[in-house]
Design an enzyme around this catalytic site. Structure first.
Site, PDB file in Angstrom:
ATOM      1  NE  ARG A 262      -7.466  -4.538  -4.274  1.00 35.84           N
ATOM      2  CZ  ARG A 262      -8.538  -3.873  -3.870  1.00 35.84           C
ATOM      3  NH1 ARG A 262      -8.925  -3.960  -2.604  1.00 35.84           N
ATOM      4  NH2 ARG A 262      -9.222  -3.118  -4.709  1.00 35.84           N
ATOM      5  NE  ARG A 277      -8.618  -9.300   4.597  1.00 27.07           N
ATOM      6  CZ  ARG A 277      -9.046  -8.039   4.603  1.00 27.07           C
ATOM      7  NH1 ARG A 277      -8.461  -7.154   3.823  1.00 27.07           N
ATOM      8  NH2 ARG A 277     -10.022  -7.655   5.392  1.00 27.07           N
ATOM      9  CD  GLU A 349     -14.841  -2.456   1.404  1.00 21.91           C
ATOM     10  OE1 GLU A 349     -14.589  -2.176   0.221  1.00 21.91           O
ATOM     11  OE2 GLU A 349     -13.975  -2.599   2.285  1.00 21.91           O
ATOM     12  CB  SER A 352     -15.067   1.195  -1.051  1.00 23.34           C
ATOM     13  OG  SER A 352     -14.647   2.319  -0.317  1.00 23.34           O
ATOM     14  NE  ARG A 391     -14.376  -8.802   0.431  1.00 22.45           N
ATOM     15  CZ  ARG A 391     -13.913  -8.132   1.471  1.00 22.45           C
ATOM     16  NH1 ARG A 391     -14.665  -7.207   2.046  1.00 22.45           N
ATOM     17  NH2 ARG A 391     -12.700  -8.359   1.938  1.00 22.45           N
TER      18      ARG A 391
END
Length: 426
Positions: A262, A277, A349, A352, A391
């Site tokens: 990403r 991130r 988070e 999801s 994460r």
């Protein structure tokens, strides 16, 4: 992609749904564009019908020796042929214009999704476990990893720039163990089929799951026009692109452990320290292909599968129902699983899970047969993280930190750690 027929019949419902998602109401404009498209198509069909009929009439006139009528009809056919290319181009433009607007519209939220603007309006659905209590201070994962000597951001920056990490020795082993643990759980206990799929895809695949055209800036593109996957949702969902499935074979459940890529466009200054991130990270993805009647129950099931990963690891988390303004583009309803990070003193988070209805299926043209029905139906798709490996490692490091700086390995990971029970400084 939304159904234009549904939009024509539900203009007000569309505008209300778009307002809930913070988007501009556009139903009237879409209906007008569709009317233009339908008029152009009808005019072209009328021209084609008249051309075919006139061609037959020419033969009849010639058979009756009526040369004057035959020549008049030939002139009419020639004029139609001259006019048709412009009409065909107008048809292509009208279809393309409508499809472009439709392709950028977000999905319609379910009625039970809370209305809100952003993450502050999300609603707690359930909580598992409690926050850990220690006599020693909490630390963030990058402090722990660097002190252990197995997490190196400087060398990563030397190799690739910011938002990359080099893990070595016991932390590299822990990352691998987490991924294998997740994959084994989902295949052996939850009934998902493991898939090894490409990391690069064509634009059509990105369009199918909704990354294109609206979110191209978030993607990495290769020199030959392919894209690096931002999530294995792209490949797993597109496995059924263009296919017609038998309802008896549904649901299909797929899982894959892959790197994800990403660009993190728009996140400048956010989570710049550590691994939260990254441009590249491992993730265990879950995808279900099912029908309309089963989709909601499948969403609950998928979310539970992702929660089970954290339960087995003994991590405290909460599951949030996202509000209309915080949901992803393709989702009709989303649960975010937020794990507790003591070092940040915050929930973050880690998964999801979304149900998308037939939104992606229309973009992919993925359908299924229904017994005793002639018409085909679009499948319904779901996707979720089961979970993000990096994460999850952050959560393990921060929640299992010992006073001496070592990290206890959760029992569920011991079979994957080659005899290690703790991660200690070299």
């Amino acid at each position: 992609m939304l159904d234009i027929k549904w939009i024509r019949e539900n203009e007000q419902a569309l505008d209300e749904a778009l307002k809930k998602r913070g988007a501009v109401p556009i139903a009237a404009e879409l209906v007008a564009m569709d009317e233009r498209r339908r008029n152009v198509i009808q005019r072209l069909q009328d021209m084609q019908s008249r051309r075919n009929a006139a061609s037959k009439e020419i033969g009849a006139a010639m058979g009756q020796k009526n040369l004057e009528l035959a020549e008049k009809l030939k002139a009419e056919v020639a004029q139609i042929k001259d006019t048709m290319p412009a009409a065909e181009q107008e048809e292509r433009e009208a279809i393309a214009a409508l499809d472009d607007v439709l392709s950028r519209l977000p999905n319609i939220p379910f009625d039970d999704v809370p209305v809100g603007k952003d993450e502050h309006d999300n609603v707690v659905a359930r909580v598992f476990g409690e926050k850990p209590r220690w006599n020693h201070p909490a630390k963030e994962h990058f402090e722990i990893g660097e002190a252990l000597g197995y997490m190196d951001f400087d060398r990563a920056a030397k190799l690739s720039g910011s938002r990359f990490t080099v893990l070595t020795s016991q932390l590299a082993r822990l990352e691998r163990a987490l991924g294998q643990f997740m994959l084994d759980m989902h295949t052996m206990e939850h009934g998902y089929t493991e898939v090894s799929s490409p990391l690069m895809v064509k634009a059509e695949a990105m369009f199918g799951t909704g990354q294109l055209p609206k979110f191209e800036e978030d993607l990495f593109k290769t020199t030959d026009g392919r894209y690096l996957i931002p999530t294995a949702e792209v490949t797993l969902t597109n496995l059924v692109s263009g296919e017609i499935l038998d309802q008896e074979k549904l649901p299909l459940r797929f899982t894959a452990l892959t790197p994800s890529f990403r660009s993190e466009a728009g996140s400048a200054g956010r989570d710049t320290r550590g691994m939260l991130r990254q441009h590249q990270f491992w993730k265990c993805e879950l995808v279900s292909i099912t029908d309309a009647e089963s989709a909601v129950a499948e969403h609950e099931r998928m979310t539970e599968c992702a929660e089970n990963v954290l339960k087995r690891l003994g991590l405290h988390f909460r599951t949030m129902t996202l509000c209309t303004g915080d949901m992803g583009f393709s989702a009709r309803k989303t649960y975010d699983i937020e794990v507790w990070l003591p070092g940040q003193d915050a929930y973050r988070e880690i998964s999801s899970c979304s149900v998308c209805g037939d939104f992606q299926a229309r973009r992919m043209n993925a359908r299924h047969r229904v017994k005793d029905e002639k018409a085909l139906r679009f499948v319904h798709t779901l996707n979720g993280s089961g979970t993000a490996v990096g994460r999850c490692m952050i959560a393990v490091l921060e929640n299992y930190l010992n006073e001496d700086g070592s990290v206890t390995i959760p029992d569920a990971l011991l079979p994957y750690m080659g005899g290690l029970t703790k991660i200690e400084k070299a």
